[in-house]
Structure formats: structure tokens, C-alpha cells
Design a protein around this motif. Structure first.
Motif, short mmCIF file in Angstrom:
data_model
loop_
_atom_site.label_atom_id
_atom_site.label_comp_id
_atom_site.label_asym_id
_atom_site.label_seq_id
_atom_site.Cartn_x
_atom_site.Cartn_y
_atom_site.Cartn_z
N VAL A 212 0.84 -1.20 0.00
CA VAL A 212 0.00 0.00 0.00
C VAL A 212 0.88 1.25 0.00
CG1 VAL A 212 -1.67 1.35 1.33
CG2 VAL A 212 -1.99 -1.12 1.07
N ARG A 213 1.91 1.27 0.83
CA ARG A 213 2.81 2.42 0.84
C ARG A 213 3.48 2.60 -0.52
NH1 ARG A 213 5.66 0.59 5.40
NH2 ARG A 213 7.60 1.18 4.36
N GLY A 214 3.75 1.48 -1.19
CA GLY A 214 4.36 1.57 -2.51
C GLY A 214 3.46 2.17 -3.56
N MET A 215 2.14 2.17 -3.30
CA MET A 215 1.18 2.73 -4.26
C MET A 215 0.94 4.22 -4.05
SD MET A 215 -0.04 0.34 -6.33
CE MET A 215 -1.65 0.96 -6.84
N LEU A 216 1.43 4.78 -2.95
CA LEU A 216 1.15 6.17 -2.63
C LEU A 216 2.17 7.10 -3.28
CD1 LEU A 216 0.26 5.89 1.17
CD2 LEU A 216 -1.21 5.55 -0.83
N ASP A 217 1.68 8.24 -3.76
CA ASP A 217 2.60 9.21 -4.35
C ASP A 217 3.25 10.05 -3.25
OD1 ASP A 217 0.71 11.20 -3.66
OD2 ASP A 217 -0.24 11.11 -5.63
N GLU A 218 4.21 10.85 -3.64
CA GLU A 218 4.99 11.62 -2.67
C GLU A 218 4.14 12.57 -1.83
OE1 GLU A 218 8.07 12.73 -0.36
OE2 GLU A 218 8.06 11.09 -1.81
N PRO A 219 3.19 13.32 -2.43
CA PRO A 219 2.36 14.20 -1.58
C PRO A 219 1.58 13.43 -0.52
CG PRO A 219 2.19 14.85 -3.88
CD PRO A 219 2.93 13.55 -3.86
N MET A 220 1.09 12.24 -0.86
CA MET A 220 0.34 11.45 0.12
C MET A 220 1.27 10.94 1.22
SD MET A 220 -2.35 9.25 -2.20
CE MET A 220 -3.26 8.61 -0.78
N LEU A 221 2.44 10.46 0.85
CA LEU A 221 3.38 9.98 1.85
C LEU A 221 3.74 11.08 2.84
CD1 LEU A 221 5.71 7.89 -0.48
CD2 LEU A 221 4.27 6.96 1.34
N ARG A 222 3.97 12.29 2.33
CA ARG A 222 4.31 13.41 3.21
C ARG A 222 3.15 13.76 4.13
NH1 ARG A 222 6.49 15.90 -1.46
NH2 ARG A 222 4.67 17.28 -1.49
N ALA A 223 1.95 13.81 3.56
CA ALA A 223 0.79 14.22 4.35
C ALA A 223 0.46 13.20 5.44
CB ALA A 223 -0.42 14.43 3.44
N PHE A 224 0.72 11.92 5.17
CA PHE A 224 0.48 10.88 6.17
C PHE A 224 1.66 10.70 7.11
CE2 PHE A 224 -2.66 8.86 3.07
CZ PHE A 224 -3.77 9.17 3.84
N PRO A 228 8.51 6.07 2.86
CA PRO A 228 8.33 5.48 1.53
C PRO A 228 8.75 4.01 1.52
CG PRO A 228 9.44 7.60 1.37
CD PRO A 228 9.42 7.24 2.83
N ALA A 229 8.04 3.22 0.74
CA ALA A 229 8.45 1.84 0.52
C ALA A 229 9.65 1.82 -0.43
CB ALA A 229 7.30 1.05 -0.09
N PRO A 230 10.46 0.78 -0.40
CA PRO A 230 11.53 0.67 -1.40
C PRO A 230 10.98 0.78 -2.82
CG PRO A 230 11.76 -1.02 0.29
CD PRO A 230 10.44 -0.36 0.53
#
Length: 295
Positions: A212-224, A228-230
Motif C-alpha cells: 500500500v505504501r508503494g502505491m502512494l505518491d509523494e504528496p500522500m506519503l508526506r501528508a500521512f 516510503p516503501a523501497p
């Protein structure tokens, strides 16, 4: 690729995306791309939790902490009822009444409502551009816009942009301005990842969380606030979804729509199975609910 595979696309191409938007949306979401629409709408809702004003309300209700599966099922089934039967049908009006009653309990800004509505249009379109067995026809893009514009009007959402490109521009601008980390973003994000993982056997859940983390884009990763996944995780998922799309090109078109039918639903097994939309939905907020949120 068998010519028969394109028969629904050809039918969609012959319809008017404004006048026939409901029929086009039903064909697209219910027969051409049902699995893709389900996954894309899951991630569309997930995306909205990157907005602190949205995640604060969701955290305050306790639904994601206490009943995440029921909350997911209520939302997906109510929206499917509206799509399957039409927003002006008896079942569609019943589902919309429940959606409006749930939202009407809280002080939700019109911009937040507009943003959530926009994700229902553009996130599935973007998903299909990447992972659909064919790209969406222009009529499917416009029909999704007109369909959700009508749904939004019936939800009392104001100032819905009049054009497809204009509404997409609103969505992009809103995300640039509102996607920032907050503790409630992270909390709701973690509950949601946990929900997705819970659909799989325990031994697979760590891998699902990583995927799931691998499917998220950078803005989503930052907001959450997620690590990041490898890179290979996202690349593997992307490759698998594209491979699935290539295989599906050789499948015959689906004969029956799956909209509003969810026999393996976890909260309401066998749905609809004689149930009405009024059997769905969250309970009223408990006593002591934070004063900043009720309308």
C-alpha cells in the motif's frame, strides 16, 4: 484482441456524455472496469485523508478506530446504490438521503465536500489511464464528471465547477494547498492501511502494508508521515497491474453489472439480499462528541 471485446466501448462512443452520463457511468464502472473502479475509489477516499480538516473530523467520530470495515462498507454500498439505480430512483434517493443525513450532522466546509467529490471523478480516470485494459473513452471521462456533478448537486454541494478541466484544476490546486502532515492524517492513514491489510491472511499483512505504501505518491506519503516503501515495491505493483490489464484485453465483455451487488461484503454478507439502503449507515455521534464538529 477479439472485436467483441470492444462492443461496450463502441456503445459508449455512440452515447452523449452529458445526456447519457448515467448510462455511460453504469457501463464503465459496472461492466467495463468494475475491479478498477473499486480499487481506484478506495484510493480516492484514502487520498482525502491527507487533508487535516477532513481527517480531524474522521478521527473525532471514532468510526475508523472502532468500525473501519463497517464505515468502508457503508460508504461503498451507498455510493454503489446511487450509481446502480440512478440518483433519482427510489433506491438512489434513499441512499442519497442517508449520505446527506450523515454529512449534515457535521460542520463540513463546501471546499472539503467539493474536493471529495472531485476525487470520485478524477482518481478513477487516472487509474484507468495507467492500469485499465484500455484507456477510458472521452465520453467516459466527461460522463463521470456530469454524473458526479448531478450527485453533488443533490448533496447540496455549492459552486461545482461547470467544466471538466476546471474541476480538475480545482482538485490539483486544493491538493497543493491542503496536503500537509497532521497527527490525525497519520492516525486515519494507519487505520486505513490496517483495514486493507485485514482483508488478507495474517502472514501476508506486513507485505500488504508495504505494498500500500508503494502505491502512494509523494504528496500522500508526506501528508500521512509514512516512510516510503523501497522503489522495487512500487515498481512490482505497477508491473503486476499493467500485466493484468494486458491479459484482460482478451476477456469477453462482462454481461451483467456488479454495481450495487456485493455478495462477499464483510458487514452485510450477500448484499443486497433483501436489504434497503436505509439498512446502511453510521449511527449518530455519541454524547460528548467534540463541539467543533457538529453543525
Amino acid at each position: 484482441m477479439p472485436r467483441r471485446r470492444w462492443e461496450l466501448r463502441d456503445r459508449i462512443a455512440g452515447l452523449d456524455p452529458e445526456r447519457d452520463h448515467l448510462e455511460i457511468y453504469q457501463l464503465s464502472a459496472g461492466r467495463e472496469f468494475p475491479w478498477d473502479y473499486t480499487r481506484a475509489l478506495e484510493f480516492a477516499l484514502f487520498r482525502t485523508y491527507c487533508v487535516p480538516s477532513i481527517s480531524r473530523l474522521l478521527a473525532a467520530t471514532g468510526e475508523f478506530r472502532d468500525r473501519p470495515q463497517k464505515r468502508y462498507d457503508d460508504t461503498s454500498l451507498l455510493m454503489a446504490e446511487i450509481a446502480a439505480h440512478g440518483y433519482d430512483s427510489p433506491r438512489g434517493r434513499e441512499a442519497l438521503k442517508l449520505v446527506n443525513r450523515a454529512h449534515g450532522r457535521f460542520a463540513i466546509s463546501n471546499d472539503d465536500m467539493l474536493y471529495v467529490l472531485s476525487t470520485f471523478i478524477y482518481d478513477p480516470i487516472d487509474w484507468l489511464d495507467r492500469y485499465g485494459w484500455r484507456p477510458p473513452h472521452e465520453n467516459e471521462r466527461l460522463a463521470a464528471f456530469h454524473y458526479y456533478r448531478e450527485v453533488g448537486r443533490r448533496m447540496g454541494i455549492r459552486e461545482i465547477p461547470a467544466g471538466y478541466a476546471e474541476f480538475r484544476a480545482f482538485k490539483q490546486r486544493y491538493e497543493r494547498e491542503r496536503f500537509v502532515w497532521s497527527e490525525t492524517n497519520q492516525r486515519i492513514g494507519e487505520y486505513t492501511v490496517g483495514l486493507f491489510a485485514a482483508w488478507f491472511p495474517a502472514v501476508l499483512r506486513p507485505a500488504v502494508r508495504l505494498a500500500v505504501r508503494g502505491m502512494l505518491d509523494e504528496p500522500m506519503l508526506r501528508a500521512f508521515g509514512f516512510r516510503p516503501a523501497p522503489r522495487w515495491v512500487g515498481a512490482t505493483g505497477d508491473l503486476g497491474l499493467r500485466a493484468r490489464a494486458r491479459v484482460l484485453r482478451f476477456f469477453p465483455p462482462r454481461r451483467d453489472s456488479v454495481l450495487g451487488v456485493s455478495p462477499r461484503n464483510r458487514t452485510y454478507p450477500g448484499y443486497p439480499g433483501g436489504r434497503r439502503p436505509s439498512d446502511l449507515g453510521a449511527d449518530a455521534p455519541a454524547a460528548g462528541f467534540p463541539a467543533e464538529h457538529p453543525r
